[in-house]
Write a protein that holds these residues in place. Structure first.
Motif, PDB file in Angstrom:
ATOM      1  N   GLN A   1      -0.269  43.579 -26.901  1.00 22.43           N
ATOM      2  CA  GLN A   1      -0.745  43.769 -25.757  1.00 22.43           C
ATOM      3  C   GLN A   1      -1.810  43.127 -25.008  1.00 22.43           C
ATOM      4  O   GLN A   1      -2.507  42.334 -25.243  1.00 22.43           O
ATOM      5  N   LYS A   2      -1.726  43.447 -23.911  1.00 22.19           N
ATOM      6  CA  LYS A   2      -2.396  42.063 -22.957  1.00 22.19           C
ATOM      7  C   LYS A   2      -4.120  42.106 -23.025  1.00 22.19           C
ATOM      8  O   LYS A   2      -4.686  43.661 -23.004  1.00 22.19           O
ATOM      9  N   TYR A   3      -4.307  41.320 -22.924  1.00 25.21           N
ATOM     10  CA  TYR A   3      -5.869  40.676 -22.766  1.00 25.21           C
ATOM     11  C   TYR A   3      -6.398  39.527 -22.255  1.00 25.21           C
ATOM     12  O   TYR A   3      -5.593  38.274 -22.228  1.00 25.21           O
ATOM     13  N   SER A   4      -7.458  39.622 -21.845  1.00 18.86           N
ATOM     14  CA  SER A   4      -8.767  38.243 -21.360  1.00 18.86           C
ATOM     15  C   SER A   4      -8.877  37.746 -22.574  1.00 18.86           C
ATOM     16  O   SER A   4      -9.725  38.003 -23.062  1.00 18.86           O
TER      17      SER A   4
ATOM     18  N   ASP B   1     -10.408  43.830 -17.696  1.00 19.29           N
ATOM     19  CA  ASP B   1      -9.941  44.493 -18.378  1.00 19.29           C
ATOM     20  C   ASP B   1      -8.619  44.866 -17.985  1.00 19.29           C
ATOM     21  O   ASP B   1      -8.205  45.422 -17.126  1.00 19.29           O
ATOM     22  N   TYR B   2      -7.455  44.434 -19.287  1.00 17.22           N
ATOM     23  CA  TYR B   2      -6.519  45.253 -18.854  1.00 17.22           C
ATOM     24  C   TYR B   2      -5.772  46.617 -19.057  1.00 17.22           C
ATOM     25  O   TYR B   2      -6.664  46.822 -20.125  1.00 17.22           O
TER      26      TYR B   2
ATOM     27  N   THR C   1      -4.568  49.987 -21.006  1.00 19.25           N
ATOM     28  CA  THR C   1      -4.217  50.112 -22.063  1.00 19.25           C
ATOM     29  C   THR C   1      -2.876  51.357 -22.387  1.00 19.25           C
ATOM     30  O   THR C   1      -2.945  51.892 -23.417  1.00 19.25           O
TER      31      THR C   1
ATOM     32  N   LEU D   1     -10.665  41.279 -30.227  1.00 16.13           N
ATOM     33  CA  LEU D   1      -9.475  42.027 -29.871  1.00 16.13           C
ATOM     34  C   LEU D   1      -9.370  43.292 -31.082  1.00 16.13           C
ATOM     35  O   LEU D   1      -8.697  44.436 -30.872  1.00 16.13           O
TER      36      LEU D   1
ATOM     37  N   LEU E   1     -10.718  45.780 -28.970  1.00 16.80           N
ATOM     38  CA  LEU E   1      -9.806  46.581 -28.268  1.00 16.80           C
ATOM     39  C   LEU E   1      -9.166  47.922 -28.709  1.00 16.80           C
ATOM     40  O   LEU E   1      -8.587  48.441 -28.102  1.00 16.80           O
ATOM     41  N   HIS E   2      -8.638  47.237 -29.607  1.00 14.18           N
ATOM     42  CA  HIS E   2      -7.712  48.001 -30.197  1.00 14.18           C
ATOM     43  C   HIS E   2      -8.263  49.356 -30.578  1.00 14.18           C
ATOM     44  O   HIS E   2      -7.429  50.409 -30.877  1.00 14.18           O
TER      45      HIS E   2
END
Length: 261
Positions: free
Chosen positions: A115-118, A124-125, A127, A162, A165-166
């Motif tokens: 998953q792309k993240y900063s 915020d990419y 999801t 991370l 985020l998930h």
């Protein structure tokens, strides 16, 4: 929020071209239309078939997961496969080979990484791609497991970031979330002399891969990593294997990865 939902629904068909794995895959709109079925619980299966979708961070994990299951559960059969690509999960939706790997086999567990993240946390990419992969896995009656990467060396906040985020992805589309970063943080804090990172400070060393594989072992099988026997074929001493197993099981008990309700 309404705008985001509008973007999510129009994709009625995903036609994946240029497949090297048979005919182009077609994903029906019923799978992509916002459904959120429960997580299939495949922990009791006699045969585990596990596929890992991700980039270079999944390298070597499938063999370790296989080894752990073979030694921990002699009554089970297991096969694993790494479907490695430099594409992010969103981009892999249009890759016919990737979609067909999922659709052309009867997997029990699908591990999803990339998953792309900063890294700065300033961007915020989207999801939605990860959410769609979860839907596709569940439509195949496979257990989807999100794989938040371990933190980079010296970064004390990335693992938790991370993981959170998930968790936010799983809140939108039900999936298991592996607490990889939380386990790494605990081990690094207690045993900083153990080298979990590759020399580049980003990828996992053999020891770090083993630690992450223990997390997936417990999620896939629902058997405690703490109860695994010493595996002499691994290049890791018995004390470290035991130490890792204890903390993996502790973190998983405190942060249950799967809600099968």
């Amino acid at each position: 929020m309404k705008f985001k939902q509008f973007l999510f629904l129009p994709l009625l068909l995903l036609v994946a071209c240029n497949s090297s794995e048979g005919e182009p895959a077609v994903v029906p709109d019923s799978v992509l239309a916002g459904t959120n079925i429960a997580i299939p619980d495949n922990t009791a299966k006699d045969i585990y078939k596990v596929v890992l979708f991700g980039n270079s961070h999944i390298g070597g994990l499938s063999a370790l997961i296989n080894t752990l299951i073979v030694h921990g559960l002699a009554n089970k059969t297991v096969t694993t496969r790494e479907a490695s690509s430099q594409l992010y999960l969103t981009d892999r939706l249009s890759d016919g080979a990737s979609v067909n790997i999922l659709k052309n086999e009867t997997w029990t567990h699908v591990i999803l990484q990339a998953q792309k993240y900063s890294q700065s946390g300033q961007v915020d990419y989207p999801t939605e791609g990860a959410q769609r992969w979860i839907q596709l896995a569940k439509a195949q009656q496979a257990t989807p497991i999100l794989f938040p990467e371990h933190p980079q060396r010296g970064n004390n906040t990335e693992g938790q970031m991370l993981y959170d985020l998930h968790l936010s992805i799983a809140a939108k589309q039900s999936a298991c979330v592996a607490p990889i970063g939380l386990v790494w943080n605990k081990v690094i804090a207690l045993r900083p002399e153990l080298v979990l990172h590759h020399a580049d400070g980003n990828h996992a060393s053999y020891l770090g891969k083993f630690l992450s594989a223990l997390v997936f072992y417990e999620i896939i099988t629902a058997n405690s990593a703490d109860l695994l026997p010493y595996i002499s074929s691994l290049e890791i001493d018995a004390q470290t294997q035991d130490f890792f197993g204890q903390f993996v099981s502790q973190v998983i008990a405190e942060n249950p990865p799967c809600d099968y309700r």
